[in-house]
Design an enzyme around this catalytic site. Structure first.
Site, short mmCIF file in Angstrom:
data_model
loop_
_atom_site.label_atom_id
_atom_site.label_comp_id
_atom_site.label_asym_id
_atom_site.label_seq_id
_atom_site.Cartn_x
_atom_site.Cartn_y
_atom_site.Cartn_z
N LYS A 79 0.65 -1.68 -0.13
CA LYS A 79 0.29 -0.09 0.38
C LYS A 79 0.77 1.36 -0.03
O LYS A 79 2.01 1.15 0.75
CB LYS A 79 -0.63 0.08 1.36
CG LYS A 79 -1.82 1.48 1.26
CD LYS A 79 -3.39 0.89 2.39
CE LYS A 79 -3.56 1.84 2.78
NZ LYS A 79 -4.90 2.49 3.88
N SER A 154 -9.68 2.60 2.63
CA SER A 154 -8.54 2.63 1.69
C SER A 154 -8.05 1.91 1.23
O SER A 154 -7.55 2.67 0.66
CB SER A 154 -8.27 3.86 2.61
OG SER A 154 -7.44 3.64 3.41
N SER A 178 -9.79 -0.15 6.96
CA SER A 178 -9.81 -0.21 5.44
C SER A 178 -8.99 -1.14 5.11
O SER A 178 -8.60 -1.28 4.19
CB SER A 178 -8.56 1.32 6.24
OG SER A 178 -9.36 2.30 6.36
#
Length: 492
Positions: A79, A154, A178
């Protein structure tokens, strides 16, 4: 070999160890898939072919020398909130579009020690603030199951990359769901560990008392392999706990489902907005666990109505504090031709941050301001303790707690939900972060539109092994985690 992307992490490890294919061949295979497919999905912000192939060659050399680890040569996506030395780290924001990190986050560094090959950096909601991955400065990521739908957020880029078979597994972060919510939207397994289990050093902060890194993959077994890399104490992170770390792979069959007491909060299944298909699939998965020997126990979680207002005071307050460092002075975006220092601050921040980030900074700054600090922020912290105590009381009578991971399946891109509607979608996930508990999402079927549905299991502190084990055994008895979106079936 054209089907390397269909192999599990264990099969990839065994294939590399048995010289069925090299890390270079495996890495090239994924890079070709990314080149062919990712323009449709937009799961990556940055792809790093040169570094990846160099790491793959180094992994192959280690294998020849007999010094390889179990994961040496296996590709991973990180990420884009984890700092990566020499590679752009953006947090999905214009503010950091030009930021090349001078160091590795601990999670990334541990991956390198384990021999993982970094394919690139996955797209995400800006500064991890969002539930759709639409707020990224680099464009919305698309859900591989339906390209006109969001992948969740996210960690939407990480979820989409795995769901489209553009990475075998990926790192994510979870501040209020997330990891779990995008895993639910994309039909994956995703684990949010106990707060303090995974180092936050080098992970760009959103809300420091809530943020936690974790693995995202197709199965609990695949997640266990990545957790073995990510977990552990880190002296560089003052919130990292010096707690014994399990061998999560070895413990995959360590918890018997027979006799497992699964708490069913009656408040969770009466939430307004809970989709009928989501409720049905979750209840079917619980019935399956019951058939496998688990006992379903109805429980009360009386603080449910306080989850959203408490979280959306504490998280923005911490965000407003953490993001004040982005001022156009030392690094990050700087506005052009400021007339004075005040103009530099105002324009750098208003031009560098997107609307959702600005909204949360303003809410948080208001909550922390002198006239409202006690009325809002301090009160929210007191309610947070009550939420934690609510969970601890429940764990006196049950082993794990079951819930949907999200009240709906994936939204359409551009659905234009109001901020309040978006925040209410976090009802099932945010309390886990407020209490610091571990929780996992497991895919349990599809709705009428063939969009994935997820079951969330919440555990007591440090029970990651138990959660992975329960989901692993469920996945031995079902095949939802093996289902693939049409785009994932495309061969490079």
């Amino acid at each position: 070999m054209t089907d390397l992307h269909r192999l599990s992490i264990r099969e990839l490890s065994e294939g590399l160890a048995g010289s069925k294919f090299s890390s270079r061949e495996l890495t090239e295979h994924y890079l070709k898939r990314i080149e062919k497919i990712d323009a449709q999905v937009q799961s990556y912000v940055t792809v790093t072919p040169e570094q990846a192939l160099a790491q793959a060659d180094a992994a192959d050399a280690l294998r020849k020398s007999g010094m390889a680890n179990v994961l040496t040569g296996v590709p991973v996506a990180h990420k884009d909130i984890f700092c990566t030395q020499g590679i752009k780290t953006t947090a999905g924001s214009k503010m950091l579009d030009n930021f090349i990190s001078p160091y590795d986050a601990t999670v990334v560094a541990k991956g390198k020690v384990a021999g993982l090959v970094t394919l690139g950096k996955a797209n995400m909601d800006e500064f991890a603030m969002g539930s759709t991955s639409e707020s990224s400065y680099f464009g919305a990521t698309r859900n591989p199951w339906a390209l006109d739908h969001v992948p969740g957020g996210s960690s939407g880029g990480s979820a989409a990359a795995v769901a489209a078979d553009l990475a075998p597994f990926a790192t994510g972060t979870d501040t209020g769901g997330s990891i779990r919510q995008p895993a639910s939207f994309c039909g994956l397994t995703g684990l949010k560990p106990t707060y303090g289990r995974v180092s936050r050093f080098g992970m760009i902060a959103y809300a420091s008392s809530l943020d936690q890194g974790g693995p995202m993959a197709r199965s609990a077994e695949d997640c266990a392999y990545l957790m073995n890399v990510m977990a552990g104490h880190d002296a560089k992170d003052s919130t990292s706990m010096d707690q014994d770390v399990d061998d999560y792979v070895a413990n995959l069959n360590g918890t018997s489902v027979k006799g497992l007491r699964i708490g069913i909060p009656k408040q969770y299944f009466n939430v307004a907005g809970l989709d009928a298909d989501v409720k049905a699939r979750v209840e079917e998965s619980l019935k399956k666990l019951e058939e496998m020997g688990a006992t379903l126990v109805e429980i009360d979680l009386n603080m449910t109505d306080a989850y959203v207002p408490t979280y959306y005071l504490i998280a923005p307050a911490e965000a407003s504090s953490n993001l004040q460092r982005f001022d156009g002075v030392r690094y990050g975006y700087r506005c052009e031709n400021p007339v004075d220092l005040t103009d530099l601050y105002k324009r750098s921040r208003s031009e560098g941050f997107g609307p959702e980030v600005q909204r949360r900074i303003l809410i948080g700054t208001y909550a922390l301001s002198a006239g409202y600090y006690d009325a809002y922020y301090v009160k929210a912290q007191k309610v947070r303790r009550l939420i934690q105590q609510d969970f601890l009381k429940a764990f006196e009578s049950v082993d794990v707690i079951a819930a949907p991971s999200a009240p709906t399946t994936a939204y359409r891109i551009g659905a234009n939900l109001t901020p309040v509607e978006m925040y209410l979608g976090d009802i099932y996930t945010i309390a886990v972060n407020l209490a610091g508990l571990p929780a996992i999402n497991a895919p349990v079927g599809f709705d009428k539109d063939n969009l994935p549905v997820g079951l969330q299991l919440i555990g007591n502190y440090w029970s990651e092994s138990q959660l992975l084990s329960v989901v692993h055994q469920y996945q031995q008895a079902t095949d939802w985690h093996t289902k693939r979106a049409a785009i994932a079936e495309e061969n490079a």
